[in-house]
Design an enzyme around this catalytic site. Sequence first.
Site, mmCIF file in Angstrom:
data_model
loop_
_atom_site.group_PDB
_atom_site.id
_atom_site.type_symbol
_atom_site.label_atom_id
_atom_site.label_comp_id
_atom_site.label_asym_id
_atom_site.label_seq_id
_atom_site.Cartn_x
_atom_site.Cartn_y
_atom_site.Cartn_z
ATOM 1 N N LEU A 142 -71.522 53.990 58.501
ATOM 2 C CA LEU A 142 -70.000 53.940 57.790
ATOM 3 C C LEU A 142 -70.237 53.105 56.534
ATOM 4 O O LEU A 142 -69.924 52.024 55.984
ATOM 5 C CB LEU A 142 -69.407 52.637 58.808
ATOM 6 C CG LEU A 142 -67.755 52.556 58.337
ATOM 7 C CD1 LEU A 142 -66.966 53.793 58.738
ATOM 8 C CD2 LEU A 142 -67.231 51.178 59.158
ATOM 9 N N GLY A 143 -70.977 54.179 55.899
ATOM 10 C CA GLY A 143 -71.434 54.011 54.427
ATOM 11 C C GLY A 143 -69.858 54.660 53.383
ATOM 12 O O GLY A 143 -68.751 54.528 53.889
ATOM 13 N N ARG A 144 -70.301 54.712 52.432
ATOM 14 C CA ARG A 144 -69.193 55.185 51.267
ATOM 15 C C ARG A 144 -68.519 56.480 51.847
ATOM 16 O O ARG A 144 -67.300 56.711 51.814
ATOM 17 C CB ARG A 144 -69.774 55.107 49.802
ATOM 18 C CG ARG A 144 -70.049 53.907 49.231
ATOM 19 C CD ARG A 144 -70.849 54.174 47.827
ATOM 20 N NE ARG A 144 -72.347 54.852 48.258
ATOM 21 C CZ ARG A 144 -73.343 54.408 47.382
ATOM 22 N NH1 ARG A 144 -73.173 53.479 46.260
ATOM 23 N NH2 ARG A 144 -74.524 54.957 47.824
ATOM 24 N N ILE A 145 -69.273 57.254 52.266
ATOM 25 C CA ILE A 145 -68.708 58.562 52.879
ATOM 26 C C ILE A 145 -68.141 58.575 54.269
ATOM 27 O O ILE A 145 -67.238 58.980 54.327
ATOM 28 C CB ILE A 145 -69.795 59.851 52.867
ATOM 29 C CG1 ILE A 145 -70.261 59.928 51.220
ATOM 30 C CG2 ILE A 145 -68.822 61.081 53.160
ATOM 31 C CD1 ILE A 145 -71.465 61.013 51.381
ATOM 32 N N ARG A 165 -76.997 49.844 60.916
ATOM 33 C CA ARG A 165 -77.949 48.915 61.005
ATOM 34 C C ARG A 165 -77.068 47.393 61.369
ATOM 35 O O ARG A 165 -77.602 46.548 62.045
ATOM 36 C CB ARG A 165 -78.739 48.682 59.695
ATOM 37 C CG ARG A 165 -79.782 49.585 59.702
ATOM 38 C CD ARG A 165 -80.282 49.824 58.232
ATOM 39 N NE ARG A 165 -79.381 50.231 57.291
ATOM 40 C CZ ARG A 165 -79.472 50.201 56.031
ATOM 41 N NH1 ARG A 165 -80.693 50.068 55.406
ATOM 42 N NH2 ARG A 165 -78.560 50.666 55.145
ATOM 43 N N ARG A 222 -78.068 65.089 57.026
ATOM 44 C CA ARG A 222 -79.210 65.589 57.022
ATOM 45 C C ARG A 222 -79.755 66.051 58.273
ATOM 46 O O ARG A 222 -79.618 65.472 59.354
ATOM 47 C CB ARG A 222 -80.425 64.873 56.366
ATOM 48 C CG ARG A 222 -80.230 64.272 54.786
ATOM 49 C CD ARG A 222 -80.601 65.389 53.881
ATOM 50 N NE ARG A 222 -80.560 65.114 52.743
ATOM 51 C CZ ARG A 222 -79.615 65.117 51.760
ATOM 52 N NH1 ARG A 222 -78.402 65.774 52.185
ATOM 53 N NH2 ARG A 222 -79.741 64.714 50.467
ATOM 54 N N ASP A 246 -73.515 71.085 59.026
ATOM 55 C CA ASP A 246 -73.562 71.656 57.653
ATOM 56 C C ASP A 246 -74.980 71.508 57.159
ATOM 57 O O ASP A 246 -75.389 71.999 56.197
ATOM 58 C CB ASP A 246 -72.710 70.696 56.612
ATOM 59 C CG ASP A 246 -72.574 70.990 55.327
ATOM 60 O OD1 ASP A 246 -72.526 72.381 55.121
ATOM 61 O OD2 ASP A 246 -73.000 70.266 54.328
ATOM 62 N N GLU A 251 -83.824 73.816 56.312
ATOM 63 C CA GLU A 251 -82.774 74.517 55.422
ATOM 64 C C GLU A 251 -83.691 75.492 54.470
ATOM 65 O O GLU A 251 -84.548 75.115 53.833
ATOM 66 C CB GLU A 251 -81.837 73.704 54.551
ATOM 67 C CG GLU A 251 -81.024 73.116 55.479
ATOM 68 C CD GLU A 251 -80.211 72.061 54.801
ATOM 69 O OE1 GLU A 251 -79.820 71.937 53.825
ATOM 70 O OE2 GLU A 251 -79.625 70.960 55.630
ATOM 71 N N HIS A 269 -74.937 73.670 54.108
ATOM 72 C CA HIS A 269 -75.178 72.559 53.352
ATOM 73 C C HIS A 269 -74.302 72.609 51.951
ATOM 74 O O HIS A 269 -74.601 72.512 50.962
ATOM 75 C CB HIS A 269 -76.615 72.328 52.916
ATOM 76 C CG HIS A 269 -76.743 70.885 52.352
ATOM 77 N ND1 HIS A 269 -78.096 70.346 52.709
ATOM 78 C CD2 HIS A 269 -75.997 70.089 51.698
ATOM 79 C CE1 HIS A 269 -78.038 69.126 52.115
ATOM 80 N NE2 HIS A 269 -76.950 68.857 51.592
ATOM 81 N N GLY A 271 -71.361 70.205 51.819
ATOM 82 C CA GLY A 271 -70.533 69.121 51.657
ATOM 83 C C GLY A 271 -70.101 68.609 50.278
ATOM 84 O O GLY A 271 -69.008 68.609 49.886
HETATM 85 C C1 8YV Z 1 -76.692 68.418 47.880
HETATM 86 C C2 8YV Z 1 -76.547 66.444 49.242
HETATM 87 O O1 8YV Z 1 -77.131 69.019 48.620
HETATM 88 O O2 8YV Z 1 -75.674 64.511 47.530
HETATM 89 C C3 8YV Z 1 -76.730 64.878 48.655
HETATM 90 O O3 8YV Z 1 -77.394 64.152 49.191
HETATM 91 O O4 8YV Z 1 -77.102 66.637 50.173
HETATM 92 C C4 8YV Z 1 -75.922 67.251 48.332
HETATM 93 O O5 8YV Z 1 -74.914 66.739 47.297
HETATM 94 C C5 8YV Z 1 -77.821 68.448 46.671
HETATM 95 O O6 8YV Z 1 -78.310 67.009 46.746
HETATM 96 C C6 8YV Z 1 -77.140 68.763 45.363
HETATM 97 O O7 8YV Z 1 -78.093 69.131 44.548
#
Ligand code: 8YV
Length: 303
Positions: A142-145, A165, A222, A246, A251, A269, A271
Amino acid sequence: MTKPLAKSCIAELEQLFDVRSIVNAADPDQVMAEGGDTIRAIAGGKVSAAMMEKLPRLEIIANEGVGVDTTDVPAAKARGIAVTNTPDVLNIAVAELAVGLMLALARTLPEADRYVRDGEWAKGLFPLRSQLHGKTVGILGLGRIGKEIAGRLEGFGMNIVYFGRQEQPGQPYRYFGDLVEMAKASDWLVVIAPGGKATERIVSQAVIEALGPKGRLVNVARGSLVDQEALIEALASGQLGGAALDVFEQEPGVPPALLALSNVVVSPHMGSRTEEAREAMGRLVIDNLVAHFEGRPLPSRVA
Ligand code: 8YV
């Protein structure tokens, strides 16, 4: 430049710096070798200790992305190289995708799209699917995103719980200190915690089993956080109801066994791949670089 920044940001970067790009370079090592003595900054990230070794004058790695797990941060620290990231400006983009993936999985949107295109509709009605409303969603991280995702899912009438944590004071959501216990109590598990050693395969076989045959997993963090092999097995055997992913372990490689499953929705990927987020991310990369070379505090330093 090691990742393709937004076009307008590349233009600005080129006005401010002498830019050498290894993006799409036929031989990135060659570009590095030629610039090795002069390169003082990296825009983009993905910097290994070996790459740092080849860049003796490197002072700063301005990572495009909030996650810095693709750069060897301890090696950078040891060399006194600053590392920055791009937090916050991508929260909404990632949260919107997480919700989109949940709807896509719950209502089987990719399948519904094919159903109409393939002329199946005329032959019969589409099967009934389930709603998000009233279900419990466990947020891993439950961080910023994570908070942006939770706020949106509240609007869908979901019951929100979280694992992290530690318990965060002042949160309206129930906290679980045990991920298996949270998975048992959840219909959905949304993974949105940082990658790296500390969280590697934290979504283990036990967590996946606890989520159960009706449970659904969403990963917008991830691939490293999920035991992908266990996930595929559970999805194939019906031990897990479905997954919307995603991100993946290797990858852009996605195991064919995963793609063969109908209870899975995948995306590449993406997002943070919105025009708005990428523009803001590129801008923050530049702001960090400029601040560094002007000797000002870095807007978003991680190391
Ligand atoms: C991108 C990300 O895939 O912010 C992240 O950690 O996974 C994504 O925004 C990437 O890092 C952009 O280059």
